[in-house]
Design a protein around this motif. Structure first.
Motif, mmCIF file in Angstrom:
data_model
loop_
_atom_site.group_PDB
_atom_site.id
_atom_site.type_symbol
_atom_site.label_atom_id
_atom_site.label_comp_id
_atom_site.label_asym_id
_atom_site.label_seq_id
_atom_site.Cartn_x
_atom_site.Cartn_y
_atom_site.Cartn_z
ATOM 1 N N ARG A 111 42.290 34.225 31.169
ATOM 2 C CA ARG A 111 43.530 34.990 31.244
ATOM 3 C C ARG A 111 43.489 36.072 30.184
ATOM 4 O O ARG A 111 43.278 35.794 29.003
ATOM 5 C CB ARG A 111 44.750 34.087 31.042
ATOM 6 N N VAL A 112 43.677 37.313 30.602
ATOM 7 C CA VAL A 112 43.592 38.471 29.709
ATOM 8 C C VAL A 112 44.972 39.093 29.572
ATOM 9 O O VAL A 112 45.621 39.424 30.582
ATOM 10 C CB VAL A 112 42.598 39.519 30.258
ATOM 11 N N GLU A 113 45.434 39.245 28.356
ATOM 12 C CA GLU A 113 46.747 39.830 28.112
ATOM 13 C C GLU A 113 46.817 41.235 28.697
ATOM 14 O O GLU A 113 45.940 42.055 28.486
ATOM 15 C CB GLU A 113 47.016 39.890 26.599
ATOM 16 N N CYS A 129 44.980 36.782 35.252
ATOM 17 C CA CYS A 129 43.921 35.780 35.310
ATOM 18 C C CYS A 129 42.740 36.311 36.127
ATOM 19 O O CYS A 129 42.920 36.770 37.249
ATOM 20 C CB CYS A 129 44.449 34.491 35.929
ATOM 21 N N ILE A 130 41.556 36.250 35.541
ATOM 22 C CA ILE A 130 40.326 36.669 36.220
ATOM 23 C C ILE A 130 39.473 35.428 36.451
ATOM 24 O O ILE A 130 39.163 34.687 35.520
ATOM 25 C CB ILE A 130 39.524 37.674 35.377
ATOM 26 N N THR A 137 38.158 36.781 41.770
ATOM 27 C CA THR A 137 39.487 36.559 42.322
ATOM 28 C C THR A 137 40.474 36.421 41.167
ATOM 29 O O THR A 137 40.085 36.352 40.001
ATOM 30 C CB THR A 137 39.536 35.293 43.200
ATOM 31 N N GLY A 138 41.760 36.362 41.476
ATOM 32 C CA GLY A 138 42.767 36.180 40.442
ATOM 33 C C GLY A 138 43.980 37.058 40.671
ATOM 34 O O GLY A 138 44.056 37.812 41.640
ATOM 35 N N ASP A 139 44.937 36.983 39.743
ATOM 36 C CA ASP A 139 46.151 37.787 39.867
ATOM 37 C C ASP A 139 46.099 39.022 38.962
ATOM 38 O O ASP A 139 47.120 39.540 38.532
ATOM 39 C CB ASP A 139 47.396 36.937 39.564
ATOM 40 N N TYR A 140 44.893 39.488 38.692
ATOM 41 C CA TYR A 140 44.702 40.626 37.802
ATOM 42 C C TYR A 140 45.054 41.952 38.484
ATOM 43 O O TYR A 140 45.129 42.062 39.699
ATOM 44 C CB TYR A 140 43.256 40.675 37.297
ATOM 45 N N LYS A 193 34.131 41.878 26.110
ATOM 46 C CA LYS A 193 34.867 40.693 26.535
ATOM 47 C C LYS A 193 34.470 40.273 27.947
ATOM 48 O O LYS A 193 34.429 39.083 28.264
ATOM 49 C CB LYS A 193 36.371 40.961 26.454
ATOM 50 N N PHE A 194 34.143 41.266 28.777
ATOM 51 C CA PHE A 194 33.713 40.945 30.138
ATOM 52 C C PHE A 194 32.366 40.232 30.119
ATOM 53 O O PHE A 194 32.182 39.209 30.797
ATOM 54 C CB PHE A 194 33.628 42.225 30.965
ATOM 55 N N ILE A 195 31.430 40.739 29.345
ATOM 56 C CA ILE A 195 30.112 40.100 29.248
ATOM 57 C C ILE A 195 30.256 38.684 28.665
ATOM 58 O O ILE A 195 29.591 37.738 29.125
ATOM 59 C CB ILE A 195 29.164 40.949 28.394
#
Length: 329
Positions: free
Chosen positions: A252-254, A258-259, A276-279, A322-324
């Motif tokens: 979950r990313v502020e 959510c990713i 997927t997620g609600d990003y 952060k992605f990596i």
């Protein structure tokens, strides 16, 4: 000039198709504001795995329609006690600005004695309880912003129709959906039913934004129905994307949401990946997935592969590092 469009239908397949048609096909030298209602439907975010988000048994037993929308964000329940609003405008900056589209609604509620506040990334609340969730979709310099107004919805159905993940419950500090949502109706100065409130909201927005009514033509209707039949009422669009991969990661990313990362890895090489997620995002993650397929799952190779990628286009408020880290840990 901003036109006002009021949907003549409560069919969620039709209304989601109407939104896209207005966005894609109507004269973009004008802006548009829409009010519409869906009867008994769950609307899932573009990037979500539908089965993971809904209570399938409850949905089936209660005849609830499930429809995927163009924008990101999380799943929401619509009934005839809920009112939906949509702004379609040219985008005037490089950021998703939710507040400028939510403020007109806040002012409309003030006019009937309701003190509402914009909270978090995309919520409008009363007494810290959510009654409006908002989401956006952008393409070729055009933005669609849409949101809900839970005026007199069935909160028991809202509670039962969605699966709420533990991390979302923990991040909200609540134990249930009911504890963190509310209807608007109990707060209005003079009580009115949903139909009366719909008219009050419409009249306020018409005056406040100097809206000009737009009447759908026969050609418009035909095009919307075609889009409804080829996309919004199909299983392939609403349920079809349910990735099954050997590795699953979740973060979950502020400011983003959510990713969920789904990966197949063979001999240290990514052979398949999906998100997927609600990003929220500006770009379709499938192009990022194609870029990463065939890459070794290690820091040097991932950094090299992603050096020219603006990761924030795919996942708001996320950095490359952060992605990596999400892929590797």
């Amino acid at each position: 000039m901003m036109y006002y469009i009021e949907s003549p239908s409560s069919d969620p397949y039709f209304n989601l198709a109407l939104e896209q048609y207005v966005f894609d096909c109507l004269d973009r030298s004008h802006s548009y504001f829409m009010l519409w209602q869906n009867d008994n439907a769950v609307i899932v975010g573009k990037h979500q795995n539908t089965i993971a988000e809904i209570n399938e048994t409850f949905v089936r037993d209660h005849g609830i329609k499930v429809v995927r929308r163009l924008s990101g964000g999380g799943a929401v329940y619509h009934d005839m006690g809920n009112i939906n609003f949509t702004f379609i405008v040219d985008r005037d900056d490089g950021l998703f600005d939710f507040s400028k589209f939510c403020l007109p609604l806040v002012r409309a509620l003030e006019s009937v004695g309701v003190a509402a506040e914009i909270n978090g990334r995309n919520d409008i609340t009363i007494d810290r309880k959510k009654f409006s969730g908002n989401s956006q979709y952008s393409k070729e310099g055009r933005t669609m912003h849409h949101g809900t107004v839970m005026y007199d919805s069935d909160l028991n159905t809202v509670e039962n129709v969605l699966k709420v993940s533990n991390d979302k419950i923990e991040s909200k500090g609540c134990k249930s959906v009911i504890s963190r949502v509310t209807n608007v109706r109990p707060y209005v100065r003079t009580d009115m039913n949903t139909k009366q409130f719909f008219g009050t909201l419409r009249d306020f927005m018409m005056k406040e934004n100097k809206l000009v009514p737009y009447h759908l033509t026969e050609q418009d209707y035909l095009a919307v129905h075609q889009l409804k039949n080829t996309r919004y009422s199909t299983w392939e669009w609403n349920y079809g994307f349910s990735p099954k991969y050997a590795v699953e990661k979740k973060r979950r990313v502020e400011g983003c949401g959510c990713i969920e990362v789904h990966m197949n890895v063979e001999k240290g090489i990514i052979t398949g990946i999906a998100f997927t997620g609600d990003y929220f995002s500006d770009a379709d993650s499938s192009s990022l997935a194609r870029l990463l397929t065939g890459c070794r799952l290690c820091m040097p190779d991932l950094s090299e592969k992603l050096k020219s990628v603006c990761i924030g286009d795919y996942f708001h408020n996320l950095t490359i590092n952060k992605f990596i880290k999400l892929l590797l840990e």
